[in-house]
Design a protein around this motif. Structure first.
Motif, PDB file in Angstrom:
ATOM      1  N   MET A 182     -20.987 -16.570  63.605  1.00  0.00           N
ATOM      2  CA  MET A 182     -21.239 -16.659  62.192  1.00  0.00           C
ATOM      3  C   MET A 182     -22.754 -15.704  62.199  1.00  0.00           C
ATOM      4  O   MET A 182     -23.377 -15.754  61.490  1.00  0.00           O
ATOM      5  CB  MET A 182     -21.775 -18.744  62.451  1.00  0.00           C
TER       6      MET A 182
ATOM      7  N   THR B 217     -27.090 -28.011  64.592  1.00  0.00           N
ATOM      8  CA  THR B 217     -26.328 -26.774  64.746  1.00  0.00           C
ATOM      9  C   THR B 217     -25.233 -27.301  65.684  1.00  0.00           C
ATOM     10  O   THR B 217     -23.422 -26.470  66.128  1.00  0.00           O
ATOM     11  CB  THR B 217     -27.254 -26.053  65.411  1.00  0.00           C
TER      12      THR B 217
ATOM     13  N   ILE C 213     -27.149 -19.801  62.071  1.00  0.00           N
ATOM     14  CA  ILE C 213     -26.319 -21.243  62.086  1.00  0.00           C
ATOM     15  C   ILE C 213     -27.975 -22.690  61.683  1.00  0.00           C
ATOM     16  O   ILE C 213     -27.200 -23.330  61.216  1.00  0.00           O
ATOM     17  CB  ILE C 213     -26.366 -21.384  63.370  1.00  0.00           C
TER      18      ILE C 213
ATOM     19  N   GLU D 111     -20.590  -9.689  61.294  1.00  0.00           N
ATOM     20  CA  GLU D 111     -19.372 -10.332  61.193  1.00  0.00           C
ATOM     21  C   GLU D 111     -20.040 -11.377  60.195  1.00  0.00           C
ATOM     22  O   GLU D 111     -20.159 -10.477  59.165  1.00  0.00           O
ATOM     23  CB  GLU D 111     -18.980 -11.314  62.267  1.00  0.00           C
ATOM     24  N   MET D 112     -20.192 -12.907  59.917  1.00  0.00           N
ATOM     25  CA  MET D 112     -20.702 -13.437  58.728  1.00  0.00           C
ATOM     26  C   MET D 112     -22.277 -12.708  58.629  1.00  0.00           C
ATOM     27  O   MET D 112     -23.217 -13.206  57.346  1.00  0.00           O
ATOM     28  CB  MET D 112     -20.655 -15.133  59.120  1.00  0.00           C
TER      29      MET D 112
ATOM     30  N   GLN E  85     -20.641 -20.256  67.149  1.00  0.00           N
ATOM     31  CA  GLN E  85     -21.667 -20.044  66.573  1.00  0.00           C
ATOM     32  C   GLN E  85     -21.828 -17.957  66.773  1.00  0.00           C
ATOM     33  O   GLN E  85     -22.672 -17.871  65.696  1.00  0.00           O
ATOM     34  CB  GLN E  85     -23.205 -20.532  67.639  1.00  0.00           C
TER      35      GLN E  85
ATOM     36  N   ARG F  92     -20.707 -27.469  64.844  1.00  0.00           N
ATOM     37  CA  ARG F  92     -20.433 -26.492  65.936  1.00  0.00           C
ATOM     38  C   ARG F  92     -18.989 -27.265  66.607  1.00  0.00           C
ATOM     39  O   ARG F  92     -17.954 -26.612  66.759  1.00  0.00           O
ATOM     40  CB  ARG F  92     -21.023 -25.996  67.119  1.00  0.00           C
TER      41      ARG F  92
ATOM     42  N   ALA G  95     -27.406 -21.987  57.972  1.00  0.00           N
ATOM     43  CA  ALA G  95     -25.980 -22.948  57.384  1.00  0.00           C
ATOM     44  C   ALA G  95     -26.193 -23.986  57.569  1.00  0.00           C
ATOM     45  O   ALA G  95     -25.321 -24.775  56.920  1.00  0.00           O
ATOM     46  CB  ALA G  95     -25.388 -22.343  58.708  1.00  0.00           C
TER      47      ALA G  95
ATOM     48  N   CYS H  80     -14.800 -17.894  58.434  1.00  0.00           N
ATOM     49  CA  CYS H  80     -13.910 -17.889  59.463  1.00  0.00           C
ATOM     50  C   CYS H  80     -12.577 -17.408  59.275  1.00  0.00           C
ATOM     51  O   CYS H  80     -12.471 -16.816  59.637  1.00  0.00           O
ATOM     52  CB  CYS H  80     -13.686 -19.165  59.956  1.00  0.00           C
TER      53      CYS H  80
ATOM     54  N   LEU I 251     -20.490 -19.825  54.803  1.00  0.00           N
ATOM     55  CA  LEU I 251     -21.337 -19.660  56.136  1.00  0.00           C
ATOM     56  C   LEU I 251     -21.594 -18.444  56.034  1.00  0.00           C
ATOM     57  O   LEU I 251     -21.975 -18.375  57.738  1.00  0.00           O
ATOM     58  CB  LEU I 251     -20.343 -20.907  56.910  1.00  0.00           C
ATOM     59  N   SER I 252     -21.237 -17.756  55.361  1.00  0.00           N
ATOM     60  CA  SER I 252     -21.810 -16.109  55.886  1.00  0.00           C
ATOM     61  C   SER I 252     -22.887 -15.401  54.997  1.00  0.00           C
ATOM     62  O   SER I 252     -23.335 -16.714  53.915  1.00  0.00           O
ATOM     63  CB  SER I 252     -21.023 -15.071  55.213  1.00  0.00           C
TER      64      SER I 252
END
Length: 370
Positions: A141, A179, A151, A146-147, A138, A183, A154, A82, A74-75
């Protein structure tokens, strides 16, 4: 602990009725079964949790969310989940780091808050900019620091995975991987991370809600007394013992706690109200043994440093909370007036350690799935 069972919409439940069959006939095919309601363990004196009506907790949804929480795919570069910035061993914070480093090595500007007891928050992130856990998920991500993964990208990755399509179908029948369901699944898992009811303080409170201090050691009792003493710790205005989280959800949910003469923008970025400049969310005091460093920017490594800030380091600005202003010398450029001895600080820390819950950092139901 009281059990809270999520009520599922009728459309999400298929009732299975088994009819007796004669020995020479084959059993009728069993229809597909919908998601199973998940029971939350809620400490007895806590309020009902804030859970979206259209995202009831299910066993399948929580299991899916747990898998996603630990999934590095998810990155953008598939190196960070996470869970990397919210590690269970550190109370679901970031392993002692003042601020978190993203998957691409970019440093953020905020300390990673604990993920425990999010059901009782009314706004998320340090400035409260997200109203629900479902909307919160969301943001990290997709954030570049961060990631850094959009989304919708993803979602496509998950659709191509050999395992996820079936897991999403079990958790969200006939909805697919979207999405929204992405979430909602992670939010369901986060809602299960509940820490409370089995600490030393909870034990004492359950024995005597009106005077839990009667069961404390002499040092813990001194710390409790200093904590609620307006002339010494004066901590209870923002971290009320009446609130099970030792935080606040009224007029002091967001406060300027006098960290800087020129404070960070804080809550102002959300509301646009000038009086919110420098105000940040009042965090829970539970599990401080695991969640160092402290403050929105992680500037304090120890609880002694935190208490010394309130003792001798508070700095005046226009939006500083009145509770702190009364401990300043208005005739001397609002210089802080020290009121705590080292013994007072040691005693308060001893009291705060009563809020430590080792189950939070060891319970396998929140750990990385096999």
């Amino acid at each position: 602990m009281k059990r809270l069972v999520q009520q599922l919409p009728l459309s999400a439940i298929f009732f299975i009725v088994l009819f007796g069959q004669s020995c020479h006939k084959k059993d009728k095919p069993t229809p597909a079964q919908g998601p199973t309601a998940y029971s939350l363990d809620i400490p007895g004196n806590w309020q009902k949790p804030n859970i979206l009506a259209d995202n009831p907790l299910t066993v399948e949804g929580v299991q899916l969310g747990r898998k996603l929480f630990y999934d590095e795919n998810l990155s953008l570069n598939r190196t960070q989940a996470c869970a990397d910035c919210h590690q269970q061993a550190y109370g679901f914070t970031d392993a002692g780091n003042a601020v978190s480093k993203g998957s691409e090595g970019i440093l953020g500007t905020r300390n990673a808050m604990t993920l425990a007891n999010l059901n009782w928050n009314s706004g998320y992130f340090w400035n409260g900019r997200q109203p629900t856990l479902e909307s919160l998920v969301q943001e990290p991500m997709g954030a570049p620091h961060e990631m850094n993964l959009a989304i919708d990208v993803a979602v496509e990755r998950l659709k191509d995975d050999p395992d996820y399509p079936a897991l999403f179908n079990k958790a969200f029948p006939n909805q697919g991987i979207t999405t929204v369901t992405l979430r909602y699944a992670i939010a369901q898992f986060l809602r299960t991370i509940i820490s409370g009811g089995n600490t030393k303080y909870d034990e004492y409170f359950n024995k005597n809600p009106r005077a839990p201090e009667t069961y404390m050691t002499p040092q813990e009792k001194r710390g409790y007394e200093a904590f609620i003493d307006e002339k010494r710790g004066d901590c209870f205005h923002c971290h009320s013992p009446i609130n099970p989280l030792f935080s606040n959800q009224n007029e002091r949910e967001f406060v300027n706690n006098a960290l800087d003469v020129q404070p960070d923008s804080g809550r102002f970025l959300v509301t646009g109200i000038s009086n919110d400049f420098g105000k940040f969310k009042t965090p829970s005091l539970r599990n401080l043994a695991f969640t160092a460093p402290y403050m929105h920017d992680g500037r304090f490594q120890t609880l002694d440093e935190v208490l010394e800030h309130y003792n001798s380091g508070i700095k005046y600005s226009e939006t500083v909370d009145p509770v702190l202003i009364k401990h300043m010398d208005a005739d001397n450029n609002f210089a802080p007036v020290p009121r705590l001895t080292q013994q007072d600080k040691d005693d308060i820390i001893a009291f705060l350690m009563l809020l430590t819950d080792s189950n939070l950092v060891t319970n396998p139901k929140w750990s990385k799935p096999n």
